[in-house]
Design a protein around this motif. Sequence first.
Motif, PDB file in Angstrom:
ATOM      1  N   ASP A   6       0.962  -1.063   0.019  1.00 40.87           N
ATOM      2  CA  ASP A   6      -0.105   0.230  -0.118  1.00 40.87           C
ATOM      3  C   ASP A   6       1.274   1.317  -0.014  1.00 40.87           C
ATOM      4  N   ARG A   7       0.231   2.123  -0.458  1.00 42.90           N
ATOM      5  CA  ARG A   7       1.156   3.387  -0.837  1.00 42.90           C
ATOM      6  C   ARG A   7       1.134   4.342   0.265  1.00 42.90           C
ATOM      7  N   LEU A   8       1.913   4.710   1.170  1.00 36.48           N
ATOM      8  CA  LEU A   8       1.641   5.709   2.429  1.00 36.48           C
ATOM      9  C   LEU A   8       1.520   6.856   2.087  1.00 36.48           C
ATOM     10  N   ILE A   9       2.404   6.914   1.499  1.00 36.86           N
ATOM     11  CA  ILE A   9       2.513   8.831   0.719  1.00 36.86           C
ATOM     12  C   ILE A   9       1.642   8.883  -0.718  1.00 36.86           C
ATOM     13  N   THR A  10       0.908   9.563  -0.741  1.00 44.54           N
ATOM     14  CA  THR A  10       0.079   9.712  -2.210  1.00 44.54           C
ATOM     15  C   THR A  10      -0.223  11.377  -2.240  1.00 44.54           C
ATOM     16  N   GLU A  11      -0.815  11.326  -3.878  1.00 45.18           N
ATOM     17  CA  GLU A  11      -1.089  12.545  -4.001  1.00 45.18           C
ATOM     18  C   GLU A  11      -2.519  12.928  -3.305  1.00 45.18           C
ATOM     19  N   PRO A  90      12.102   5.335 -10.932  1.00 46.71           N
ATOM     20  CA  PRO A  90      12.309   6.402  -9.102  1.00 46.71           C
ATOM     21  C   PRO A  90      13.305   7.101  -9.146  1.00 46.71           C
ATOM     22  N   GLY A  91      14.230   6.520  -9.562  1.00 49.80           N
ATOM     23  CA  GLY A  91      16.041   6.556  -9.680  1.00 49.80           C
ATOM     24  C   GLY A  91      16.303   6.109  -8.473  1.00 49.80           C
ATOM     25  N   ILE A  92      17.797   6.551  -8.343  1.00 52.31           N
ATOM     26  CA  ILE A  92      18.577   6.129  -7.581  1.00 52.31           C
ATOM     27  C   ILE A  92      17.682   6.732  -6.154  1.00 52.31           C
ATOM     28  N   ASP A  93      18.078   7.969  -6.128  1.00 55.68           N
ATOM     29  CA  ASP A  93      17.392   8.906  -4.753  1.00 55.68           C
ATOM     30  C   ASP A  93      15.377   9.083  -4.524  1.00 55.68           C
ATOM     31  N   ARG A  94      15.290   7.753  -5.045  1.00 52.91           N
ATOM     32  CA  ARG A  94      13.866   7.558  -5.358  1.00 52.91           C
ATOM     33  C   ARG A  94      13.195   8.014  -3.384  1.00 52.91           C
ATOM     34  N   PRO A  95      11.860   8.222  -3.963  1.00 55.15           N
ATOM     35  CA  PRO A  95      10.727   8.394  -2.753  1.00 55.15           C
ATOM     36  C   PRO A  95      10.359   7.337  -2.651  1.00 55.15           C
ATOM     37  N   LEU A  96       9.896   6.812  -0.982  1.00 56.41           N
ATOM     38  CA  LEU A  96       9.786   6.443  -0.379  1.00 56.41           C
ATOM     39  C   LEU A  96       8.659   6.834   0.148  1.00 56.41           C
ATOM     40  N   VAL A  97       7.781   5.787  -0.589  1.00 57.64           N
ATOM     41  CA  VAL A  97       5.894   5.986  -0.254  1.00 57.64           C
ATOM     42  C   VAL A  97       5.250   4.579   0.320  1.00 57.64           C
ATOM     43  N   ARG A  98       6.292   3.201   0.150  1.00 65.02           N
ATOM     44  CA  ARG A  98       5.451   1.952   0.814  1.00 65.02           C
ATOM     45  C   ARG A  98       6.157   1.505   2.037  1.00 65.02           C
ATOM     46  N   ARG A  99       5.650   1.022   2.963  1.00 60.73           N
ATOM     47  CA  ARG A  99       6.090   0.314   3.805  1.00 60.73           C
ATOM     48  C   ARG A  99       7.657  -0.234   3.887  1.00 60.73           C
ATOM     49  N   MET A 100       7.541  -0.779   2.040  1.00 62.92           N
ATOM     50  CA  MET A 100       7.993  -2.179   2.332  1.00 62.92           C
ATOM     51  C   MET A 100       9.749  -1.263   1.326  1.00 62.92           C
ATOM     52  N   ASP A 101       9.227   0.243   0.759  1.00 63.67           N
ATOM     53  CA  ASP A 101      10.111   0.959   1.036  1.00 63.67           C
ATOM     54  C   ASP A 101      11.179   0.762   2.005  1.00 63.67           C
ATOM     55  N   PHE A 102      10.848   1.353   2.693  1.00 58.40           N
ATOM     56  CA  PHE A 102      10.891   1.715   3.713  1.00 58.40           C
ATOM     57  C   PHE A 102      12.098   0.607   5.266  1.00 58.40           C
ATOM     58  N   ARG A 159      12.870  10.718   0.841  1.00 55.61           N
ATOM     59  CA  ARG A 159      13.116   9.846  -0.100  1.00 55.61           C
ATOM     60  C   ARG A 159      14.922   9.877  -0.145  1.00 55.61           C
ATOM     61  N   LEU A 160      14.918   9.088  -0.355  1.00 55.68           N
ATOM     62  CA  LEU A 160      16.429   8.742  -0.070  1.00 55.68           C
ATOM     63  C   LEU A 160      17.977   9.474  -0.651  1.00 55.68           C
TER      64      LEU A 160
END
Length: 181
Positions: A6-11, A90-102, A159-160
Amino acid sequence: MLQNDDRLITESGLDARVARIVAPLLEALGFRLVRVRVTGQNGCTVQVMAEREDGTLAIEDCEAISHAVSPALDVDDPIGKAYHLEVSSPGIDRPLVRRMDFERWSGHEAKLETAVPIEGRRRFRGQIVGLENDAVGVRLHDLGHETVWLPLSEVSDARLVLTDQLVEQSLKAGKRAQALN
């Protein structure tokens, strides 16, 4: 409890309207939406950031996404004027938008912003140390490496940060992916 995908950070606003159109199309093609942004760049630009479940996105994928998204946006017409469509990873310095991203990027440096002040501030920069319940731990560089726990529900942007460690890991991942092809 939030799910990993699930995206935590949305538009919000126009970006959210575009995201509602784009997300199901991406999913049908085997991709996940990372972020949508509508900017005034070049008159008007719609930026769609997507990835496969493993975090990759090839140039051919961008082309396939563009071919699927463009007609849907033309029919629904949420923009209401001419625009340029940009599809990217998303690129290297990607946004973190999902729990799994963190979880995936634990150990790396990130910038996070919260919707409300936490411990007297809204902006945090430091090393992600992991997740506990529904909070992300960030070891802050500016406070003697103290770790703060930010509720994921309050994180409005993350974001990273581009570091040598992140570049090195990305290069290794790229070589592994290339070896598999």
